[in-house]
Design an enzyme around this catalytic site. Sequence first.
Site, PDB file in Angstrom:
ATOM      1  N   ARG A 265       0.857  -1.267   0.066  1.00  0.00           N
ATOM      2  CA  ARG A 265       0.182  -0.025   0.071  1.00  0.00           C
ATOM      3  C   ARG A 265       0.858   1.103   0.069  1.00  0.00           C
ATOM      4  NH1 ARG A 265      -4.801   0.523  -1.449  1.00  0.00           N
ATOM      5  NH2 ARG A 265      -5.754  -0.938  -0.069  1.00  0.00           N
TER       6      ARG A 265
ATOM      7  N   ARG B 241       1.015  -6.964  -9.036  1.00  0.00           N
ATOM      8  CA  ARG B 241       1.504  -6.652  -7.904  1.00  0.00           C
ATOM      9  C   ARG B 241       1.416  -7.570  -6.859  1.00  0.00           C
ATOM     10  NH1 ARG B 241      -3.412  -2.659  -5.128  1.00  0.00           N
ATOM     11  NH2 ARG B 241      -5.064  -4.029  -5.179  1.00  0.00           N
TER      12      ARG B 241
ATOM     13  N   HIS C 196       0.180   3.066 -10.416  1.00  0.00           N
ATOM     14  CA  HIS C 196      -0.773   3.718  -9.398  1.00  0.00           C
ATOM     15  C   HIS C 196       0.053   4.470  -8.420  1.00  0.00           C
ATOM     16  CE1 HIS C 196      -3.777   3.390  -6.505  1.00  0.00           C
ATOM     17  NE2 HIS C 196      -4.495   2.683  -6.849  1.00  0.00           N
TER      18      HIS C 196
ATOM     19  N   ASP D  53     -12.625   9.680  -6.437  1.00  0.00           N
ATOM     20  CA  ASP D  53     -12.209   8.547  -7.257  1.00  0.00           C
ATOM     21  C   ASP D  53     -12.616   8.491  -8.763  1.00  0.00           C
ATOM     22  OD1 ASP D  53     -11.457   5.840  -8.216  1.00  0.00           O
ATOM     23  OD2 ASP D  53     -12.248   4.897  -6.385  1.00  0.00           O
TER      24      ASP D  53
ATOM     25  N   GLU E  45      -2.595   8.663 -11.122  1.00  0.00           N
ATOM     26  CA  GLU E  45      -2.166   7.391 -11.912  1.00  0.00           C
ATOM     27  C   GLU E  45      -2.374   7.383 -13.405  1.00  0.00           C
ATOM     28  OE1 GLU E  45      -4.743   4.480 -10.063  1.00  0.00           O
ATOM     29  OE2 GLU E  45      -5.215   5.754  -8.528  1.00  0.00           O
TER      30      GLU E  45
HETATM   31  C1  BG6 Z   1      -7.690   3.373  -7.199  1.00  0.00           C
HETATM   32  C2  BG6 Z   1      -9.140   3.101  -7.553  1.00  0.00           C
HETATM   33  O1  BG6 Z   1      -6.962   3.497  -8.322  1.00  0.00           O
HETATM   34  O2  BG6 Z   1      -7.380   2.350  -6.497  1.00  0.00           O
HETATM   35  C3  BG6 Z   1      -9.887   3.052  -6.331  1.00  0.00           C
HETATM   36  O3  BG6 Z   1      -9.639   4.054  -8.273  1.00  0.00           O
HETATM   37  C4  BG6 Z   1      -9.221   2.086  -5.302  1.00  0.00           C
HETATM   38  O4  BG6 Z   1     -11.219   2.870  -6.666  1.00  0.00           O
HETATM   39  C5  BG6 Z   1      -7.897   2.234  -5.165  1.00  0.00           C
HETATM   40  O5  BG6 Z   1     -10.209   1.996  -4.037  1.00  0.00           O
HETATM   41  C6  BG6 Z   1      -7.165   1.290  -4.162  1.00  0.00           C
HETATM   42  O6  BG6 Z   1      -7.531   0.122  -4.749  1.00  0.00           O
HETATM   43  P1  BG6 Z   1      -6.784  -1.121  -3.891  1.00  0.00           P
HETATM   44  O7  BG6 Z   1      -7.176  -2.681  -4.499  1.00  0.00           O
HETATM   45  O8  BG6 Z   1      -5.213  -1.036  -3.938  1.00  0.00           O
HETATM   46  O9  BG6 Z   1      -7.293  -0.999  -2.707  1.00  0.00           O
END
Ligand code: BG6
Length: 291
Positions: free
Chosen positions: A73, A99, A160, A205, A263
């Site tokens: 994360r 990932r 991302h 978002d 992103e």
């Molecule tokens: C973003 C999405 O790119 O990633 C969101 O637009 C999403 O909708 C976020 O909540 C995080 O995603 P994840 O799968 O890493 O929790």
Amino acid sequence: MTLDDLNVRFARPDVLQFEPGEGGLIRAVIRHPAATGEMYLHGGHVSAWQPRGQRPVLWMSQRSQFEPGKPIRGGVPLCFPWFGAKPDDPTAPSHGLARLVAWEVDSATADDRGVTLQMSTRVAPHYHVTHAVTFAAELSMTLTVENRGEASTRFEAAQHSYFAVGDIHRALVTGLEQAPFLDQLAGRQRIPATGEPITFSSETDRIYLHDGPAVIEDGAWGRAIRVEKAHSRATVVWNPWIAKAARMPDFGDDEWPGMLCVETANVGERAVTVAPGERWWMRTGVSVATR
Ligand code: BG6
């Protein structure tokens, strides 16, 4: 390859070493006069980049998991070969498989400008995916997908990037004023361009239909983060705000004011089709200026 093997083959004196990272996952650590950085073999994942004289540019959650099969994360997760939920299988992992798996190191080079690392993996099994990253005064990340199968394939992809900001309430994003967007909070409803920079006062978002650069103007820290891109026709802008942050187990409840995702993507109607034997690539370049 073991840690020792990686260091024997790819380490560069003073500027690049491989070390045990969080959760025991192996990471490359870059300590170059131009910039420091980190890249995990897990996910081919850039987790840090800090050009000399700047604060860290990428945001990492203090609550991130670092486990095989789980996403990291923060930093730059790679979403591939789908973005978000898999359309034909709601039980499949969010943002694809790339990932979640261990990648291999292909090459490492260093010069006066910085350090370049390339990692690769196979996904699904006909995709050969590489991530080539240069840690320098600018961060340059190129994701390449080769279709080694016998049929044409269509996929989504995103770098991302999570960026660190002083305070999301005082941050804005310019460059997307003329782009319509799909609102992920309203079933991807298409919203016309607003003509205004993006500001943040609630969960955001959005998938912008946009292929140009964007700039994060960080009022609190007095800096601008410029995100350039190539071969990307969508830009996702995301901050979970209070309730969604609280729902995510690997995201601290109080961390959302300090981050913002911009992103580089090709998603939804902007997914990519690649013929057998062909390659496709997309690039993100990040630079920082003091305001
Ligand atoms: C973003 C999405 O790119 O990633 C969101 O637009 C999403 O909708 C976020 O909540 C995080 O995603 P994840 O799968 O890493 O929790």
